[in-house]
Design a protein around this motif. Sequence first.
Motif, PDB file in Angstrom:
ATOM      1  N   ILE A 301      66.174  48.367 -70.513  1.00 49.85           N
ATOM      2  CA  ILE A 301      67.210  48.621 -69.506  1.00 49.85           C
ATOM      3  C   ILE A 301      68.146  47.419 -69.394  1.00 49.85           C
ATOM      4  CG2 ILE A 301      67.685  49.288 -67.128  1.00 49.85           C
ATOM      5  CD1 ILE A 301      66.110  51.376 -68.651  1.00 49.85           C
ATOM      6  N   GLY A 302      69.354  47.564 -69.922  1.00 46.45           N
ATOM      7  CA  GLY A 302      70.359  46.512 -69.800  1.00 46.45           C
ATOM      8  C   GLY A 302      70.883  46.413 -68.378  1.00 46.45           C
ATOM      9  N   ILE A 303      71.566  45.317 -68.077  1.00 44.41           N
ATOM     10  CA  ILE A 303      72.001  45.058 -66.715  1.00 44.41           C
ATOM     11  C   ILE A 303      72.975  46.129 -66.206  1.00 44.41           C
ATOM     12  CG2 ILE A 303      73.907  43.526 -67.394  1.00 44.41           C
ATOM     13  CD1 ILE A 303      71.575  43.075 -64.347  1.00 44.41           C
ATOM     14  N   GLU A 304      73.822  46.640 -67.072  1.00 45.83           N
ATOM     15  CA  GLU A 304      74.792  47.663 -66.641  1.00 45.83           C
ATOM     16  C   GLU A 304      74.075  48.938 -66.185  1.00 45.83           C
ATOM     17  OE1 GLU A 304      76.700  44.797 -69.397  1.00 45.83           O
ATOM     18  OE2 GLU A 304      74.904  46.063 -69.547  1.00 45.83           O
ATOM     19  N   VAL A 305      73.096  49.355 -66.968  1.00 45.05           N
ATOM     20  CA  VAL A 305      72.319  50.551 -66.613  1.00 45.05           C
ATOM     21  C   VAL A 305      71.436  50.269 -65.407  1.00 45.05           C
ATOM     22  CG1 VAL A 305      70.520  52.159 -67.402  1.00 45.05           C
ATOM     23  CG2 VAL A 305      72.348  51.445 -68.961  1.00 45.05           C
ATOM     24  N   GLY A 306      70.821  49.080 -65.379  1.00 48.17           N
ATOM     25  CA  GLY A 306      69.922  48.734 -64.286  1.00 48.17           C
ATOM     26  C   GLY A 306      70.615  48.700 -62.936  1.00 48.17           C
ATOM     27  N   ILE A 307      71.786  48.081 -62.872  1.00 41.42           N
ATOM     28  CA  ILE A 307      72.531  48.035 -61.606  1.00 41.42           C
ATOM     29  C   ILE A 307      72.973  49.436 -61.201  1.00 41.42           C
ATOM     30  CG2 ILE A 307      74.697  47.276 -60.554  1.00 41.42           C
ATOM     31  CD1 ILE A 307      72.497  45.166 -60.530  1.00 41.42           C
ATOM     32  N   LYS A 308      73.389  50.225 -62.175  1.00 40.99           N
ATOM     33  CA  LYS A 308      73.782  51.607 -61.875  1.00 40.99           C
ATOM     34  C   LYS A 308      72.618  52.386 -61.249  1.00 40.99           C
ATOM     35  CE  LYS A 308      75.857  55.663 -64.156  1.00 40.99           C
ATOM     36  NZ  LYS A 308      77.204  55.558 -63.555  1.00 40.99           N
ATOM     37  N   LYS A 309      71.423  52.219 -61.834  1.00 40.46           N
ATOM     38  CA  LYS A 309      70.233  52.905 -61.330  1.00 40.46           C
ATOM     39  C   LYS A 309      69.880  52.427 -59.923  1.00 40.46           C
ATOM     40  CE  LYS A 309      66.703  53.193 -64.233  1.00 40.46           C
ATOM     41  NZ  LYS A 309      66.327  54.626 -64.287  1.00 40.46           N
ATOM     42  N   PHE A 310      69.948  51.094 -59.723  1.00 38.90           N
ATOM     43  CA  PHE A 310      69.564  50.569 -58.417  1.00 38.90           C
ATOM     44  C   PHE A 310      70.539  51.007 -57.326  1.00 38.90           C
ATOM     45  CE2 PHE A 310      70.149  47.439 -55.040  1.00 38.90           C
ATOM     46  CZ  PHE A 310      68.917  47.562 -54.416  1.00 38.90           C
ATOM     47  N   VAL A 311      71.833  50.861 -57.572  1.00 40.29           N
ATOM     48  CA  VAL A 311      72.824  51.218 -56.546  1.00 40.29           C
ATOM     49  C   VAL A 311      72.735  52.710 -56.219  1.00 40.29           C
ATOM     50  CG1 VAL A 311      75.286  51.345 -56.004  1.00 40.29           C
ATOM     51  CG2 VAL A 311      74.351  49.289 -57.101  1.00 40.29           C
ATOM     52  N   LYS A 312      72.545  53.535 -57.234  1.00 48.73           N
ATOM     53  CA  LYS A 312      72.389  54.973 -56.996  1.00 48.73           C
ATOM     54  C   LYS A 312      71.181  55.233 -56.102  1.00 48.73           C
ATOM     55  CE  LYS A 312      71.759  59.396 -59.388  1.00 48.73           C
ATOM     56  NZ  LYS A 312      71.590  60.053 -60.713  1.00 48.73           N
ATOM     57  N   TRP A 313      70.061  54.578 -56.421  1.00 51.25           N
ATOM     58  CA  TRP A 313      68.847  54.737 -55.610  1.00 51.25           C
ATOM     59  C   TRP A 313      69.094  54.260 -54.183  1.00 51.25           C
ATOM     60  CZ3 TRP A 313      66.084  50.858 -53.128  1.00 51.25           C
ATOM     61  CH2 TRP A 313      64.868  51.249 -52.548  1.00 51.25           C
ATOM     62  N   TYR A 314      69.753  53.111 -54.040  1.00 48.18           N
ATOM     63  CA  TYR A 314      70.000  52.536 -52.714  1.00 48.18           C
ATOM     64  C   TYR A 314      70.833  53.500 -51.861  1.00 48.18           C
ATOM     65  CZ  TYR A 314      71.189  49.094 -49.119  1.00 48.18           C
ATOM     66  OH  TYR A 314      71.327  48.441 -47.927  1.00 48.18           O
ATOM     67  N   ILE A 315      71.882  54.018 -52.445  1.00 48.48           N
ATOM     68  CA  ILE A 315      72.759  54.922 -51.691  1.00 48.48           C
ATOM     69  C   ILE A 315      72.026  56.211 -51.326  1.00 48.48           C
ATOM     70  CG2 ILE A 315      74.835  56.349 -51.860  1.00 48.48           C
ATOM     71  CD1 ILE A 315      76.079  54.060 -53.534  1.00 48.48           C
ATOM     72  N   GLN A 316      71.268  56.761 -52.270  1.00 51.72           N
ATOM     73  CA  GLN A 316      70.536  58.003 -52.012  1.00 51.72           C
ATOM     74  C   GLN A 316      69.471  57.831 -50.938  1.00 51.72           C
ATOM     75  OE1 GLN A 316      69.087  59.138 -55.899  1.00 51.72           O
ATOM     76  NE2 GLN A 316      70.918  60.370 -56.348  1.00 51.72           N
ATOM     77  N   ASN A 317      68.947  56.622 -50.796  1.00 51.05           N
ATOM     78  CA  ASN A 317      67.865  56.376 -49.843  1.00 51.05           C
ATOM     79  C   ASN A 317      68.304  55.555 -48.629  1.00 51.05           C
ATOM     80  OD1 ASN A 317      65.113  57.311 -51.204  1.00 51.05           O
ATOM     81  ND2 ASN A 317      66.397  56.448 -52.809  1.00 51.05           N
ATOM     82  N   SER A 318      69.610  55.402 -48.460  1.00 49.17           N
ATOM     83  CA  SER A 318      70.099  54.532 -47.394  1.00 49.17           C
ATOM     84  C   SER A 318      69.712  55.032 -46.006  1.00 49.17           C
ATOM     85  CB  SER A 318      71.619  54.383 -47.486  1.00 49.17           C
ATOM     86  OG  SER A 318      72.258  55.643 -47.389  1.00 49.17           O
ATOM     87  N   HIS A 319      69.420  56.330 -45.875  1.00 52.56           N
ATOM     88  CA  HIS A 319      69.065  56.884 -44.564  1.00 52.56           C
ATOM     89  C   HIS A 319      67.792  56.253 -44.011  1.00 52.56           C
ATOM     90  CE1 HIS A 319      66.886  59.279 -47.533  1.00 52.56           C
ATOM     91  NE2 HIS A 319      66.013  59.579 -46.601  1.00 52.56           N
ATOM     92  N   TRP A 320      66.845  55.891 -44.876  1.00 57.27           N
ATOM     93  CA  TRP A 320      65.640  55.215 -44.377  1.00 57.27           C
ATOM     94  C   TRP A 320      65.634  53.723 -44.694  1.00 57.27           C
ATOM     95  CZ3 TRP A 320      62.511  52.544 -47.632  1.00 57.27           C
ATOM     96  CH2 TRP A 320      62.498  52.904 -48.975  1.00 57.27           C
ATOM     97  N   ILE A 321      66.361  53.300 -45.731  1.00 54.29           N
ATOM     98  CA  ILE A 321      66.381  51.873 -46.083  1.00 54.29           C
ATOM     99  C   ILE A 321      66.918  51.043 -44.916  1.00 54.29           C
ATOM    100  CG2 ILE A 321      67.543  50.137 -47.493  1.00 54.29           C
ATOM    101  CD1 ILE A 321      67.362  52.070 -49.849  1.00 54.29           C
ATOM    102  N   LEU A 322      68.014  51.455 -44.331  1.00 48.62           N
ATOM    103  CA  LEU A 322      68.639  50.675 -43.275  1.00 48.62           C
ATOM    104  C   LEU A 322      67.778  50.621 -42.020  1.00 48.62           C
ATOM    105  CD1 LEU A 322      72.352  51.842 -43.671  1.00 48.62           C
ATOM    106  CD2 LEU A 322      71.292  49.735 -44.480  1.00 48.62           C
ATOM    107  N   GLN A 323      66.887  51.614 -41.862  1.00 47.38           N
ATOM    108  CA  GLN A 323      65.995  51.632 -40.710  1.00 47.38           C
ATOM    109  C   GLN A 323      64.723  50.833 -40.970  1.00 47.38           C
ATOM    110  OE1 GLN A 323      65.199  55.761 -39.968  1.00 47.38           O
ATOM    111  NE2 GLN A 323      67.322  56.275 -39.476  1.00 47.38           N
TER     112      GLN A 323
END
Length: 328
Positions: A301-323
């Motif tokens: 997993i190169g950095i471009e793909v890795g950051i894409k995966k992480f940011v996507k996960w973060y946004i999709q789960n932001s409803h509980w992450i921020l809490q």
Amino acid sequence: MKILVTGAIGFIGFSFSKDILENTKIQIIGIDNLNSYYDPKLKEKRLELLNEFKNFKFFKEDIINYEKLNEIFNVEKPDLIVHLAAQAGVRYSLENPHLYEYSNNLGTLNIFELAKKYNIKRVIFASSSSVYGGNQKIPFSESDSVDKPVSLYAATKKYNELIAHVYNYLYGIDMIGLRFFTAYGEFGRPDMAYWKFTKNILEEQPINVYNYGKMKRDFTYVSDIVEGIKSAVFLNKKTGYEIFNLGGDNPVELEYFISLIEKETGKKAIKNYMPLQEGDVLVTMADLEKSKEILNYHPKIGIEVGIKKFVKWYIQNSHWILQNTGKQ
């Protein structure tokens, strides 16, 4: 096989345990103290996911408590140990040095002593790229001197490697130390730069950019770290004492790293440029020749793909992450 995983609810411990539980019938015995270095609610979320597996058993315990650990070992009788528990954080070690002495040094000694007592043949333990300190030779090789750490955290990891050598020499336990290079990814640590950057950029808050952005890091996606650990677990030969680098194989400059998060969030960072922090190093870069040869370790997993995966996960789960991750 029954594997005892310390730090099982930490970022890497959770990721490794989940992979093993999903893909094998191996039983995982997880130990973690669920401390409050960052909000325990994130750890509780990880634990909730692991508890869905029938082949997972968890003990909330601190590895500095030898008597409690002994009780667990006596009942569970693990075949192998993956020792990932540690007080993390280079900068935090400057503020709370005694936590590192207890958790990283005494805790590791306890684990190695119990490996000896219960005749466990192999221990895989977490080390860190931090042990290379301010070494000028790039890339960092396992054969390089690591006698000049620049943080207490790094010194504890060097100590772990030293006592691992002793326990291999005296008692014949296979000791495999894995030097992780800046692991990142889903369910990661909120105290790390990539998480803070993503959170603050999305919320249009400033980010602190240390050493004025003039740093390079060998970022390693967590799934690649997990594959490296698994290779050490399933290595079908006696190893003795060995140290391996687990890196991403493509160090990137901090400004480029930030630009990737900007791209995936669709927002520009508000940068607060700051001087180099105590204990930090300018460049990390892993020499992976030994890991490739012996562990067949090839990060995917190169950095471009890795950051894409992480940011996507973060946004999709932001409803509980921020809490559930507290204020960073």
